[in-house]
Scaffold this motif. Structure first.
Motif, PDB file in Angstrom:
ATOM      1  N   GLY A   2      -4.012  12.959 -37.401  1.00 40.39           N
ATOM      2  CA  GLY A   2      -2.556  12.879 -37.291  1.00 40.39           C
ATOM      3  C   GLY A   2      -1.874  12.776 -38.636  1.00 40.39           C
ATOM      4  N   TYR A   3      -2.532  12.138 -39.584  1.00 36.61           N
ATOM      5  CA  TYR A   3      -1.971  12.034 -40.945  1.00 36.61           C
ATOM      6  C   TYR A   3      -1.862  13.410 -41.586  1.00 36.61           C
ATOM      7  CZ  TYR A   3      -2.114  11.080 -46.014  1.00 36.61           C
ATOM      8  OH  TYR A   3      -1.878  11.065 -47.367  1.00 36.61           O
ATOM      9  N   VAL A   4      -2.917  14.206 -41.487  1.00 34.13           N
ATOM     10  CA  VAL A   4      -2.903  15.554 -42.061  1.00 34.13           C
ATOM     11  C   VAL A   4      -1.855  16.414 -41.368  1.00 34.13           C
ATOM     12  CG1 VAL A   4      -4.278  17.621 -42.522  1.00 34.13           C
ATOM     13  CG2 VAL A   4      -5.348  15.357 -42.656  1.00 34.13           C
ATOM     14  N   ASP A   5      -1.806  16.334 -40.035  1.00 33.17           N
ATOM     15  CA  ASP A   5      -0.841  17.127 -39.277  1.00 33.17           C
ATOM     16  C   ASP A   5       0.589  16.738 -39.637  1.00 33.17           C
ATOM     17  OD1 ASP A   5      -2.992  18.328 -38.036  1.00 33.17           O
ATOM     18  OD2 ASP A   5      -2.878  17.074 -36.236  1.00 33.17           O
ATOM     19  N   ALA A   6       0.838  15.425 -39.776  1.00 34.07           N
ATOM     20  CA  ALA A   6       2.178  14.966 -40.111  1.00 34.07           C
ATOM     21  C   ALA A   6       2.584  15.448 -41.500  1.00 34.07           C
ATOM     22  CB  ALA A   6       2.245  13.441 -40.022  1.00 34.07           C
ATOM     23  N   LEU A   7       1.658  15.386 -42.454  1.00 35.93           N
ATOM     24  CA  LEU A   7       1.956  15.856 -43.808  1.00 35.93           C
ATOM     25  C   LEU A   7       2.283  17.341 -43.831  1.00 35.93           C
ATOM     26  CD1 LEU A   7      -0.579  14.175 -46.274  1.00 35.93           C
ATOM     27  CD2 LEU A   7       1.909  14.125 -46.432  1.00 35.93           C
ATOM     28  N   GLU A   8       1.554  18.114 -43.034  1.00 36.61           N
ATOM     29  CA  GLU A   8       1.755  19.562 -43.031  1.00 36.61           C
ATOM     30  C   GLU A   8       3.163  19.947 -42.581  1.00 36.61           C
ATOM     31  OE1 GLU A   8       0.100  21.961 -44.187  1.00 36.61           O
ATOM     32  OE2 GLU A   8      -1.926  21.205 -44.516  1.00 36.61           O
ATOM     33  N   SER A   9       3.798  19.084 -41.801  1.00 36.57           N
ATOM     34  CA  SER A   9       5.137  19.405 -41.292  1.00 36.57           C
ATOM     35  C   SER A   9       6.246  18.830 -42.156  1.00 36.57           C
ATOM     36  CB  SER A   9       5.287  18.874 -39.855  1.00 36.57           C
ATOM     37  OG  SER A   9       5.198  17.454 -39.826  1.00 36.57           O
ATOM     38  N   THR A  10       5.887  18.265 -43.327  1.00 35.85           N
ATOM     39  CA  THR A  10       6.894  17.694 -44.218  1.00 35.85           C
ATOM     40  C   THR A  10       7.034  18.521 -45.482  1.00 35.85           C
ATOM     41  OG1 THR A  10       5.332  16.305 -45.454  1.00 35.85           O
ATOM     42  CG2 THR A  10       6.255  15.378 -43.406  1.00 35.85           C
ATOM     43  N   PHE A  11       8.012  18.133 -46.293  1.00 33.05           N
ATOM     44  CA  PHE A  11       8.241  18.817 -47.566  1.00 33.05           C
ATOM     45  C   PHE A  11       7.048  18.695 -48.496  1.00 33.05           C
ATOM     46  CE2 PHE A  11       9.412  14.465 -48.384  1.00 33.05           C
ATOM     47  CZ  PHE A  11       9.060  14.233 -49.701  1.00 33.05           C
ATOM     48  N   VAL A  12       6.225  17.676 -48.324  1.00 32.79           N
ATOM     49  CA  VAL A  12       5.113  17.444 -49.248  1.00 32.79           C
ATOM     50  C   VAL A  12       4.183  18.653 -49.276  1.00 32.79           C
ATOM     51  CG1 VAL A  12       3.141  15.998 -49.832  1.00 32.79           C
ATOM     52  CG2 VAL A  12       5.229  14.948 -48.923  1.00 32.79           C
ATOM     53  N   MET A  13       3.576  18.973 -48.146  1.00 27.84           N
ATOM     54  CA  MET A  13       2.631  20.085 -48.117  1.00 27.84           C
ATOM     55  C   MET A  13       3.336  21.433 -48.169  1.00 27.84           C
ATOM     56  SD  MET A  13      -0.236  18.721 -48.367  1.00 27.84           S
ATOM     57  CE  MET A  13      -1.116  20.270 -48.280  1.00 27.84           C
ATOM     58  N   GLU A  14       4.541  21.510 -47.632  1.00 28.34           N
ATOM     59  CA  GLU A  14       5.270  22.777 -47.726  1.00 28.34           C
ATOM     60  C   GLU A  14       5.548  23.122 -49.188  1.00 28.34           C
ATOM     61  OE1 GLU A  14       8.692  23.035 -45.259  1.00 28.34           O
ATOM     62  OE2 GLU A  14       7.603  22.541 -43.409  1.00 28.34           O
ATOM     63  N   ASP A  15       5.964  22.131 -49.975  1.00 25.95           N
ATOM     64  CA  ASP A  15       6.208  22.377 -51.401  1.00 25.95           C
ATOM     65  C   ASP A  15       4.911  22.724 -52.123  1.00 25.95           C
ATOM     66  OD1 ASP A  15       8.839  21.766 -50.989  1.00 25.95           O
ATOM     67  OD2 ASP A  15       8.832  19.880 -52.082  1.00 25.95           O
ATOM     68  N   LEU A  16       3.879  21.940 -51.891  1.00 24.44           N
ATOM     69  CA  LEU A  16       2.619  22.168 -52.595  1.00 24.44           C
ATOM     70  C   LEU A  16       2.040  23.542 -52.284  1.00 24.44           C
ATOM     71  CD1 LEU A  16       1.072  18.615 -52.167  1.00 24.44           C
ATOM     72  CD2 LEU A  16       1.725  19.675 -54.330  1.00 24.44           C
ATOM     73  N   ARG A  17       2.180  23.979 -51.044  1.00 23.86           N
ATOM     74  CA  ARG A  17       1.671  25.319 -50.686  1.00 23.86           C
ATOM     75  C   ARG A  17       2.575  26.422 -51.233  1.00 23.86           C
ATOM     76  NH1 ARG A  17      -2.641  24.566 -47.783  1.00 23.86           N
ATOM     77  NH2 ARG A  17      -2.819  22.828 -46.306  1.00 23.86           N
ATOM     78  N   ARG A  18       3.870  26.187 -51.214  1.00 22.19           N
ATOM     79  CA  ARG A  18       4.793  27.211 -51.700  1.00 22.19           C
ATOM     80  C   ARG A  18       4.550  27.498 -53.183  1.00 22.19           C
ATOM     81  NH1 ARG A  18       9.206  25.233 -49.877  1.00 22.19           N
ATOM     82  NH2 ARG A  18       9.280  26.611 -48.072  1.00 22.19           N
ATOM     83  N   TYR A  19       4.223  26.470 -53.937  1.00 23.32           N
ATOM     84  CA  TYR A  19       4.065  26.632 -55.380  1.00 23.32           C
ATOM     85  C   TYR A  19       2.604  26.648 -55.815  1.00 23.32           C
ATOM     86  CZ  TYR A  19       9.065  25.667 -55.468  1.00 23.32           C
ATOM     87  OH  TYR A  19      10.422  25.713 -55.274  1.00 23.32           O
ATOM     88  N   LYS A  20       1.739  27.090 -54.945  1.00 21.80           N
ATOM     89  CA  LYS A  20       0.306  27.076 -55.254  1.00 21.80           C
ATOM     90  C   LYS A  20      -0.059  28.004 -56.405  1.00 21.80           C
ATOM     91  CE  LYS A  20      -0.806  30.519 -51.667  1.00 21.80           C
ATOM     92  NZ  LYS A  20      -1.184  31.594 -52.597  1.00 21.80           N
ATOM     93  N   ASP A  21       0.750  29.038 -56.666  1.00 18.83           N
ATOM     94  CA  ASP A  21       0.428  29.984 -57.739  1.00 18.83           C
ATOM     95  C   ASP A  21       1.018  29.581 -59.084  1.00 18.83           C
ATOM     96  OD1 ASP A  21      -0.952  31.629 -55.954  1.00 18.83           O
ATOM     97  OD2 ASP A  21       0.876  32.708 -55.396  1.00 18.83           O
ATOM     98  N   VAL A  22       1.849  28.534 -59.103  1.00 21.79           N
ATOM     99  CA  VAL A  22       2.523  28.147 -60.338  1.00 21.79           C
ATOM    100  C   VAL A  22       1.545  27.650 -61.407  1.00 21.79           C
ATOM    101  CG1 VAL A  22       4.162  26.509 -61.361  1.00 21.79           C
ATOM    102  CG2 VAL A  22       4.750  27.728 -59.262  1.00 21.79           C
ATOM    103  N   PRO A  23       0.557  26.793 -61.080  1.00 21.77           N
ATOM    104  CA  PRO A  23      -0.332  26.309 -62.142  1.00 21.77           C
ATOM    105  C   PRO A  23      -1.023  27.429 -62.915  1.00 21.77           C
ATOM    106  CG  PRO A  23      -0.597  24.973 -60.171  1.00 21.77           C
ATOM    107  CD  PRO A  23       0.265  26.137 -59.788  1.00 21.77           C
ATOM    108  N   ALA A  24      -1.525  28.429 -62.203  1.00 15.00           N
ATOM    109  CA  ALA A  24      -2.205  29.540 -62.877  1.00 15.00           C
ATOM    110  C   ALA A  24      -1.234  30.330 -63.738  1.00 15.00           C
ATOM    111  CB  ALA A  24      -2.871  30.453 -61.849  1.00 15.00           C
TER     112      ALA A  24
END
Length: 434
Positions: A351-373
């Motif tokens: 439930g913790y993972v599922d809850a995070l996936e529906s918040t800005f936390v994981m949405e932001d981290l996934r959206r900007y996954k190509d930025v570090p490279a």
């Protein structure tokens, strides 16, 4: 009736840990927070800016009224820094003063102590000066507590919030340390100045208002990284963050020297003139985003905040504290639910993972996954472009009494040195990553 010492144990009293403990205590759970430092915030370091939206989901406005914020950030500055010049975008707007988008400079020692006190007020227990050396596991490999010295303390669930250099993540979820190319090191000084002096130097209207300033280019002597400045009420936080892999090169300037050079740069020195150094600190910074995140749960264990690598560097903005607070809140809430259900296995904590996936936390981290490279290979931003910007400004504004050349003639050699195709390639890469 549980046969454990506590319902939950939280390791680390930064941001995620106390928030997780607070939510568990609010849910009626017995919770112990174990912190290696001598007090909350004793070993925590950040550039100094907190976006408050995440706190507003944890606390009411009345509860936030006594939060030890420093100054509301009402001015943004982003600079391309050459060795002898700086080209700066200086931005302010009424929207930055709004409550929904508010951000404040903070000093972690007082702020973290305030946050821990809020958790203690609702029943969480804190113990300081104790390093957690390992995890207690049952015969099936499920985490059942922690080991500190000769003591073992048991719990239904353990939440790891012990920072970017977690000593327990490998034992908990098999996480290997990320590559040096995905990590950075930061050094920071807090420089004391009278509040009204800071206010005047940043052109603010009151001692409650402040500025955030990021530097790219000569702040790190051309290597991957940048400088930062945040204004506190009666001090300035000034620092440098540089990639660990870049610093490992034999010809790299040491990071402590980068900070000294930044302090003496002509665009920075006037702002900190006559300031007194009252704090010096260093910290590792995760810059790989979602690409280097460990598993967030295991049997009897959860990870949140920096120990889960919840940080992003977009070049023009660095965020991590609001992610840590949001993740800590969800970790505490979902741990309480799992304890109530009698299932704190990896599946029970999903439930913790599922809850995070529906918040800005994981949405932001996934959206900007190509930025570090992209940033890691954006060499021109840390050398060529800052100098080119300075040269363009020289061409526009310097007058020496000789006949003025056509602007096109002045700019052509600068543009030729940058390279139109290289610039277009960088723009395309930035648009794709961001």
């Amino acid at each position: 009736m549980s046969d454990t010492d506590f319902d939950a144990i939280v390791v680390g009293a930064g941001l995620a840990g106390p928030v997780a403990a607070l939510e568990l205590a609010r849910a009626g759970k017995s919770v112990l927070v174990v912190e290696r430092g001598n007090f909350a915030g004793a070993k925590n370091m950040t550039g100094g800016r907190l976006y408050v939206h995440s706190l507003r989901s944890v606390f009411t406005d009345d509860e936030l009224a006594d939060a030890p914020f420093e100054r509301k950030i009402i001015r943004e500055r982003i600079s391309l820094m050459a060795p002898d010049a700086t080209t700066t975008i200086d931005f302010s707007s009424d929207a930055m003063g709004g409550e929904e988008t508010a951000s404040y400079s903070v000093l972690r020692a007082p702020f973290d102590q305030w946050l821990a006190a809020k958790a203690e007020d609702v029943g969480a227990e804190f113990i300081y000066g104790i390093p957690v050396e390992g995890l207690v596991k049952d015969e099936d490999g499920k985490v059942r507590g922690i080991r500190a010295g000769e003591d073992e303390i048991t719990a239904e669930d353990v939440i790891l919030c012990d920072g970017v250099n977690s000593l327990l993540a490998r034992e908990a979820v098999g996480y290997e340390k990320p590559p040096a190319s995905q990590m950075a090191v930061g050094v920071k000084e807090v420089l004391e100045l009278p509040a009204d002096t800071i206010t005047d130097r940043i052109l603010a209207q009151s001692d409650d208002e402040g500025a955030a300033w990021l530097f790219a280019g000569d702040a790190t002597h051309g290597v991957f990284g940048g400088g930062f400045m945040y204004t506190n009420r009666d001090s300035i936080s000034l620092g440098v963050v540089a990639g660990i892999e870049a610093l490992a090169c034999s010809d790299a300037v040491p990071v402590y020297q980068m900070l000294e050079d930044l302090k003496n740069h002509p665009s920075v020195a006037p702002l900190i003139h006559d300031a007194k150094v009252v704090e010096h600190s260093g910290h590792m910074v995760p810059e790989g985003g979602v690409n280097i995140m460990p598993p967030l749960t295991g049997d009897g264990v959860m990870l949140a905040g920096d120990s889960a690598m919840m940080c992003i560097n977009l070049g023009y903005m660095v965020r991590g504290m609001d992610y840590a607070i949001a993740a800590g809140q969800l970790a505490g809430q979902q741990a309480a639910r799992a304890i109530d259900s009698g299932d704190t296995s990896k599946a029970g904590l999903q439930g913790y993972v599922d809850a995070l996936e529906s918040t800005f936390v994981m949405e932001d981290l996934r959206r900007y996954k190509d930025v570090p490279a992209f940033l890691e290979n954006f060499d021109r931003m840390f050398g060529l472009y800052p100098q080119a910007a300075a040269n363009v400004m020289d061409a526009l504004f310097l007058i020496d009494g000789t006949p003025v050349e056509p602007l096109k003639s002045k700019l052509k050699p600068i543009i030729r040195k940058v390279g139109v195709m290289s610039a277009l390639k960088d723009v395309r890469g930035a648009l794709k990553a961001l």
